[in-house]
Design an enzyme around this catalytic site. Structure first.
Site, PDB file in Angstrom:
ATOM      1  N   GLU A  52       0.839  -1.193   0.000  1.00 38.66           N
ATOM      2  CA  GLU A  52       0.000   0.000   0.000  1.00 38.66           C
ATOM      3  C   GLU A  52       0.875   1.243   0.000  1.00 38.66           C
ATOM      4  OE1 GLU A  52      -2.835   0.137   3.122  1.00 38.66           O
ATOM      5  OE2 GLU A  52      -3.796  -1.766   2.612  1.00 38.66           O
ATOM      6  N   HIS A  60       4.269   0.780   2.142  1.00 34.06           N
ATOM      7  CA  HIS A  60       4.341  -0.122   3.283  1.00 34.06           C
ATOM      8  C   HIS A  60       3.687  -1.443   2.913  1.00 34.06           C
ATOM      9  CE1 HIS A  60       0.395   1.853   3.813  1.00 34.06           C
ATOM     10  NE2 HIS A  60       0.018   0.739   4.403  1.00 34.06           N
ATOM     11  N   HIS A  62       1.575  -4.991   4.254  1.00 39.55           N
ATOM     12  CA  HIS A  62       0.780  -5.724   5.240  1.00 39.55           C
ATOM     13  C   HIS A  62       0.843  -7.209   4.910  1.00 39.55           C
ATOM     14  CE1 HIS A  62      -0.884  -2.284   7.252  1.00 39.55           C
ATOM     15  NE2 HIS A  62      -1.485  -1.826   6.158  1.00 39.55           N
ATOM     16  N   TYR A 100      -9.132  -5.621   5.749  1.00 39.44           N
ATOM     17  CA  TYR A 100      -8.342  -4.397   5.930  1.00 39.44           C
ATOM     18  C   TYR A 100      -7.144  -4.381   4.980  1.00 39.44           C
ATOM     19  CZ  TYR A 100      -5.171  -1.063   8.168  1.00 39.44           C
ATOM     20  OH  TYR A 100      -4.305  -0.031   8.410  1.00 39.44           O
TER      21      TYR A 100
END
EC number: 3.1.21.-
Length: 272
Positions: A52, A60, A62, A100
């Protein structure tokens, strides 16, 4: 001050792990493979990595990791990849964590089969059954065991308990200072360790001469109202220097206990 740290034992134990790598431009596929290899002993079942972009344009990463056996680690650097250190958390709701991660990805890579959380009695997913909300004690216990720095500790509290963070920040800052005390920088002696050099005669003399031994005529005139001219002040100072020098020499000679130095006659003792 050095960066904060703590001798408190880091601990992570969970079959569902949520990783966040800040400012990490790593390719999601490469990151997935590296993380997968790290957890082979716990039999990995599924991993999802997504890249992202922050508002400032930095990238970054995830990652959601699911294993057959709970991952048990006490090394906060265990999941480091190519020098990038992640924030490590337990994924309490894998469905929500996955949603998310997939909200606005620039690139995604998956491996294995995702295991959605089921109710042990009804067999329904998170979307069908309202999950039990963890207590504040459980949230704080998880934050304390997973945080590795003061900044990370406060950031996790802000994310998990925003109202408490905004109203009780001073208390959280106090606990952060206790958990992650500042490391005092080791004192470095500016002077060399050798005895001759340690005396620093030049530096000491540079200070002594103007501050201790020297009295300027101008300063003397200020202290002696009866002294009207600079020449008189110089004359008085020279006289005082001469007198004090002679007095010091006289004191040194009288302080000697040697009869030879005092030029006394050595008298013979009484005859036996």
């Amino acid at each position: 001050m050095a960066s904060s740290s703590s001798n408190r034992q880091f601990s992570h134990r969970n079959a569902n792990t949520f990783l966040t790598y800040p400012k990490c431009p790593e390719n999601p596929e490469i990151a997935c493979q590296m993380i997968w290899e790290l957890v082979v002993r716990w039999i990995p079942k599924y991993i999802l990595c997504a890249r992202e972009a922050h508002k400032d344009g930095s990238l970054h990463l995830h990652a959601l990791l699911q294993t057959e056996k709970p991952v048990r680690i006490s090394d906060s650097r265990f999941f480091d990849i190519n020098g990038f250190h992640p924030n490590i958390q337990s994924a309490k709701s894998v469905n929500r964590v996955r949603d998310y991660i997939l909200k606005e990805p620039l690139a995604v890579f998956e491996r294995g089969t995702f295991i959605p959380r089921k109710s042990p009695f009804l067999g329904k997913s998170d979307s069908e059954v309202k999950e039990k909300k963890p207590s504040k004690d459980e949230i704080m216990r998880d934050i304390i065991s997973h945080s590795t720095s003061k900044e990370e500790y406060l950031s996790m509290i802000q994310k998990e308990l925003p109202f408490d963070w905004s109203t009780k920040l001073q208390y959280f800052e106090y606990s952060a200072n206790k958990l992650f005390p500042e490391i005092q920088e080791e004192f470095t002696n500016p002077h060399p360790p050798s005895s001759p050099d340690l005396l620093c005669n030049e530096s000491i003399n540079d200070w002594l001469q103007p501050n201790i031994f020297q009295v300027s005529p101008e300063a003397y005139m200020l202290l002696q109202p009866a002294c009207y001219t600079l020449d008189d002040a110089i004359s008085d100072l020279q006289w005082m220097d001469s007198v004090s020098s002679h007095q010091m020499k006289d004191q040194e000679s009288r302080a000697s206990t040697s009869s030879a130095q005092q030029e006394q006659e050595n008298l013979l003792g009484p005859e036996a």
